[in-house]
Structure formats: structure tokens, C-alpha cells
Design a protein around this motif. Structure first.
Motif, mmCIF file in Angstrom:
data_model
loop_
_atom_site.group_PDB
_atom_site.id
_atom_site.type_symbol
_atom_site.label_atom_id
_atom_site.label_comp_id
_atom_site.label_asym_id
_atom_site.label_seq_id
_atom_site.Cartn_x
_atom_site.Cartn_y
_atom_site.Cartn_z
ATOM 1 N N CYS A 1 0.860 -1.195 0.000
ATOM 2 C CA CYS A 1 0.000 0.000 0.000
ATOM 3 C C CYS A 1 0.895 1.244 0.000
ATOM 4 N N SER A 2 0.515 2.264 -0.786
ATOM 5 C CA SER A 2 1.348 3.464 -0.809
ATOM 6 C C SER A 2 0.586 4.696 -0.326
ATOM 7 N N GLU A 3 -0.623 4.480 0.196
ATOM 8 C CA GLU A 3 -1.414 5.641 0.664
ATOM 9 C C GLU A 3 -1.602 5.566 2.169
ATOM 10 N N TRP A 4 -1.892 6.728 2.749
ATOM 11 C CA TRP A 4 -2.290 6.766 4.157
ATOM 12 C C TRP A 4 -3.758 7.156 4.255
ATOM 13 N N GLN A 5 -4.414 6.705 5.304
ATOM 14 C CA GLN A 5 -5.764 7.183 5.615
ATOM 15 C C GLN A 5 -5.663 8.614 6.148
ATOM 16 N N PRO A 6 -6.708 9.440 5.932
ATOM 17 C CA PRO A 6 -6.662 10.806 6.475
ATOM 18 C C PRO A 6 -6.518 10.783 7.997
ATOM 19 N N LEU A 7 -5.785 11.768 8.523
ATOM 20 C CA LEU A 7 -5.603 11.861 9.977
ATOM 21 C C LEU A 7 -6.620 12.845 10.547
ATOM 22 N N PRO A 8 -7.075 12.627 11.778
ATOM 23 C CA PRO A 8 -7.943 13.647 12.394
ATOM 24 C C PRO A 8 -7.139 14.926 12.629
ATOM 25 N N SER A 9 -7.828 16.089 12.760
ATOM 26 C CA SER A 9 -7.076 17.337 12.965
ATOM 27 C C SER A 9 -6.245 17.241 14.236
ATOM 28 N N ALA A 10 -5.029 17.804 14.121
ATOM 29 C CA ALA A 10 -4.091 17.715 15.251
ATOM 30 C C ALA A 10 -4.442 18.752 16.316
ATOM 31 N N VAL A 11 -4.201 18.405 17.560
ATOM 32 C CA VAL A 11 -4.376 19.362 18.659
ATOM 33 C C VAL A 11 -3.022 19.511 19.364
ATOM 34 N N LYS A 12 -2.901 20.547 20.188
ATOM 35 C CA LYS A 12 -1.639 20.750 20.928
ATOM 36 C C LYS A 12 -1.416 19.578 21.869
ATOM 37 N N SER A 13 -0.183 19.124 21.954
ATOM 38 C CA SER A 13 0.045 18.025 22.895
ATOM 39 C C SER A 13 1.400 18.197 23.560
ATOM 40 N N ARG A 14 1.575 17.493 24.645
ATOM 41 C CA ARG A 14 2.797 17.520 25.457
ATOM 42 C C ARG A 14 4.004 17.069 24.634
ATOM 43 N N LEU A 15 3.791 16.160 23.691
ATOM 44 C CA LEU A 15 4.914 15.592 22.926
ATOM 45 C C LEU A 15 4.826 16.050 21.469
ATOM 46 N N GLU A 16 5.964 16.457 20.919
ATOM 47 C CA GLU A 16 6.025 16.969 19.542
ATOM 48 C C GLU A 16 5.993 15.814 18.544
ATOM 49 N N PRO A 17 5.368 16.027 17.353
ATOM 50 C CA PRO A 17 5.500 15.027 16.291
ATOM 51 C C PRO A 17 6.989 14.781 16.025
ATOM 52 N N GLY A 18 7.326 13.537 15.717
ATOM 53 C CA GLY A 18 8.735 13.193 15.469
ATOM 54 C C GLY A 18 9.385 12.571 16.701
ATOM 55 N N THR A 19 8.780 12.764 17.885
ATOM 56 C CA THR A 19 9.344 12.164 19.109
ATOM 57 C C THR A 19 9.173 10.647 19.060
ATOM 58 N N ARG A 20 10.207 9.936 19.513
ATOM 59 C CA ARG A 20 10.080 8.475 19.605
ATOM 60 C C ARG A 20 9.298 8.146 20.875
ATOM 61 N N GLY B 1 7.240 3.716 18.302
ATOM 62 C CA GLY B 1 7.362 4.310 16.970
ATOM 63 C C GLY B 1 7.525 5.804 17.083
ATOM 64 N N GLU B 2 7.448 6.479 15.928
ATOM 65 C CA GLU B 2 7.623 7.930 15.909
ATOM 66 C C GLU B 2 6.252 8.592 15.933
ATOM 67 N N GLU C 1 4.211 6.015 13.802
ATOM 68 C CA GLU C 1 4.660 5.311 12.596
ATOM 69 C C GLU C 1 5.815 4.402 12.964
ATOM 70 N N ARG C 2 5.812 3.220 12.401
ATOM 71 C CA ARG C 2 6.868 2.250 12.689
ATOM 72 C C ARG C 2 7.096 1.384 11.461
ATOM 73 N N ASP C 3 8.212 0.654 11.461
ATOM 74 C CA ASP C 3 8.478 -0.246 10.331
ATOM 75 C C ASP C 3 7.676 -1.520 10.493
ATOM 76 N N GLY C 4 6.894 -1.853 9.476
ATOM 77 C CA GLY C 4 6.083 -3.058 9.512
ATOM 78 C C GLY C 4 6.697 -4.150 8.664
ATOM 79 N N PRO C 5 5.848 -5.073 8.145
ATOM 80 C CA PRO C 5 6.346 -6.220 7.387
ATOM 81 C C PRO C 5 7.170 -5.762 6.177
#
Ligand SMILES: N[C@@H](CCC(=O)N[C@@H](CS)C(=O)NCC(=O)O)C(=O)O
Length: 310
Positions: A238-257, A272-273, A285-289
Motif C-alpha cells: 500500500c502506498s497511501e495513508w488514511q486521512p488523519l484527524p485534525s491535530a491538537v496541541k500536545s505535550r509531545l512533539e511530532p517526530g518524538t520516539r 514508533g515515531e 509510525e513504525r516499520d512493519g512487514p
């Protein structure tokens, strides 16, 4: 075609909650049967650690927990809705009563001698012993204790009585149409009713039985069985992603492991990240099969997200 793949097993109550929603919405879906007990290598290849049942996959997006799975199904197929905007908080409260309290009160009923006799006949003594050991391990490390017979005795009669009374003058818990509250309260009763040793316990609640029959009549939609290897292949190609819900402010930044783990039971973490945090959903996000990136989505409520060092 919705692209929905449900990883489940037939006797799983939470899977029945989702199958009944798929039936009510008359959706097409693909079914992968997974083991009832560990190990579950094909499932964990997708989830990265989360082991509970069921899990929903769409392409290379994986959804944990029926709280989120049912909301994602609603996003894909909004009509007929099972999340009415009127009575939103009441339906959320009843959903929690069903999924958390009523389900946990139903579990020990299936370990009563009358239920065990039926299960031994079906599964064999040796498998049942392994099942018991698996479920004891499932409740290690979470904040919810494994429920016992005393918990069932205290919770089941008053809860069943209240639900039965509420259903005296209406077809469904919050009115004439079913909503998520019905599906969440239904599956623990379906679990008890499916075992002839303990099913008569429900005979005192005629309104509940009639309501359960109405939900059973929705069926399960159009199900197509596929192998776990086919589902892994679908994710890998598969090369597509499902749409994500709108992001809200959070304690942890995107990209954090991060590690995400259920807090109640079945607390095996997925690492994952962090991709995004929404009101009701955390995505990593993480590495799958075959090294394909996979996104695993979790509800926020009932899960802990913590930063991990490399
Ligand atoms: N909060 C979860 C609960 C799921 C759950 O407890 N499922 C049971 C089976 S019905 C389970 O995972 N048992 C252990 C297993 O299947 O490994 C949800 O809503 O999906």
C-alpha cells in the motif's frame, strides 16, 4: 469496497461489537482470524506490540481498540450513524459502562463450572488451561485487576436490571435507533448468551433479550475471509495513508520516539515515531512487514504515551 480488514476471532466479544456495527451499516469487509491467545506473530507484525482483539487494518493503517475502530468505521461510512450528535455524552457514558464494567463483570461468568463444562467440551481441558494462563498474564502490569466472581455478583444484577428497565418502552438504549451505547452493552451479553451453561442467567431480563435479538438481526455485513499473509501483503504494497484527524496541541512533539500502551490490561507497548495527536486519537509510525512504514492509531483515553530514548 471499504478496505476494512478486521483481525479477530469468532468467540471474541469486542470483535462482536465491531461485527455488529459492520452489520448495521451493511458494509463489506475482509476477515483475518487470529489466535485467542499468545503468540500472535502476524498480528504483532502489524501492531508492533499491541495484542488485544480486535484490530482493524486499512491498507497500511492499523487501528487499535474498538473505541477508535468504531469511530473510524463511522468516518468511512457515516450512514446510518451510530454516533448521534444529540445524546453524545450519554452514549459515551453508556459505551463505557458496556465496554469496561459490564464486560469485566461478564468475564468471570464464563469461568463458572457450568460455563467451563461447555468450554471443555468445545476446546478441551488442555487448551482451556493455556487460555486461563494467558488471561492471567494479560492482567499483569495494568491498573485493572483480573475480575473475579465477587465482582460479577456485585455488578451484573443491578446493571442488567437497569438496562432491562430502560428498554421497557423503547427499542434501543437511547431511543428508537441504535447507537454506540447499544453495541457496547450488547457484546458482554452476547458472550454470556453464547455459552449454553450460563445463558439462562439472562432469562430474568426479557427486554434485554428482545433488544439483543434486534441487534443480532443486523448481521455482520458482507464478510470475506482472507489469510493473515494476504493482509500483511496488502500493508506491504500500500502506498497511501488514511486521512488523519485534525491535530491538537500536545505535550509531545511530532517526530518524538514514543511508546504507546494500554493502561488497563494487555499493556504491551508499541514503539514508533509520533505522527499526530488528535482529540481522540494518537498516531505513531513504525516499520512493519518487509520494512514498510505502518501507522498505528490508538485512542487517547485508556492509553499512555511516553517518550523513549533511542
Ligand atoms: N478496550 C479494548 C478491549 C479489547 C479486549 O479486551 N479484547 C479481548 C478479547 S474480546 C482481548 O483482547 N483478550 C486478549 C486477547 O485477545 O489477546 C477494545 O475496546 O478493543
Amino acid at each position: 469496497m471499504t478496505g476494512i480488514i478486521l483481525h479477530h476471532y469468532e468467540a471474541s466479544p469486542f470483535s462482536e461489537k465491531v461485527r455488529a456495527v459492520l452489520g448495521y451499516k451493511q458494509l463489506e469487509w475482509q476477515s483475518v482470524l487470529i489466535p485467542r491467545i499468545m503468540p500472535k506473530p502476524d498480528l504483532l507484525a502489524l501492531t508492533g506490540g499491541y495484542r488485544k482483539t480486535p484490530v482493524m487494518q486499512i491498507g497500511r493503517d492499523v487501528y487499535a481498540d474498538t473505541h477508535l475502530i468504531t469511530r473510524q468505521i463511522e468516518a468511512l461510512a457515516p450512514e446510518p450513524s451510530v454516533f448521534p450528535t444529540s445524546d453524545m455524552a450519554s452514549s459515551l457514558a453508556l459505551e463505557q459502562l458496556g465496554d469496561k464494567r459490564l464486560f469485566l463483570a461478564a468475564v468471570p461468568v464464563l469461568f463458572r463450572p457450568a460455563a467451563r463444562a461447555v468450554l471443555i467440551e468445545k476446546l478441551g481441558e488442555e487448551y482451556l488451561a493455556r487460555f486461563g494462563a494467558d488471561r492471567a498474564a494479560l492482567f499483569k502490569g495494568g491498573h485493572v485487576e483480573r475480575p473475579d466472581g465477587a465482582f460479577s455478583d456485585a455488578v451484573l444484577p443491578p446493571t442488567l436490571q437497569a438496562l432491562d428497565t430502560q428498554l421497557a418502552n423503547r427499542d434501543f438504549l437511547l431511543g428508537e435507533q441504535p447507537c454506540i451505547a447499544d453495541f457496547a452493552a450488547y457484546h458482554p451479553l452476547w458472550y454470556i448468551r453464547a455459552n449454553s451453561g450460563v445463558a439462562p442467567l439472562l432469562d430474568d431480563y426479557p427486554n434485554l433479550l428482545a433488544w439483543a435479538d434486534r441487534i443480532r438481526a443486523f448481521g455482520h455485513g458482507q464478510r470475506q475471509d482472507i489469510e493473515a499473509s494476504q493482509a500483511l501483503d496488502i500493508a506491504a504494497h500500500c502506498s497511501e495513508w488514511q486521512p488523519l484527524p485534525s491535530a491538537v496541541k500536545s505535550r509531545l512533539e511530532p517526530g518524538t520516539r514514543v511508546a504507546v500502551a494500554a493502561t488497563d490490561y494487555g499493556t504491551d507497548p508499541t514503539v514508533g515515531e509520533l505522527v499526530s495527536t488528535g482529540h481522540d486519537c494518537v498516531t505513531i509510525e513504525r516499520d512493519g512487514p518487509g520494512g514498510t512504514p505502518i501507522r498505528v492509531h490508538f485512542p487517547r483515553d485508556g492509553f499512555q504515551v511516553s517518550a523513549v530514548s533511542e
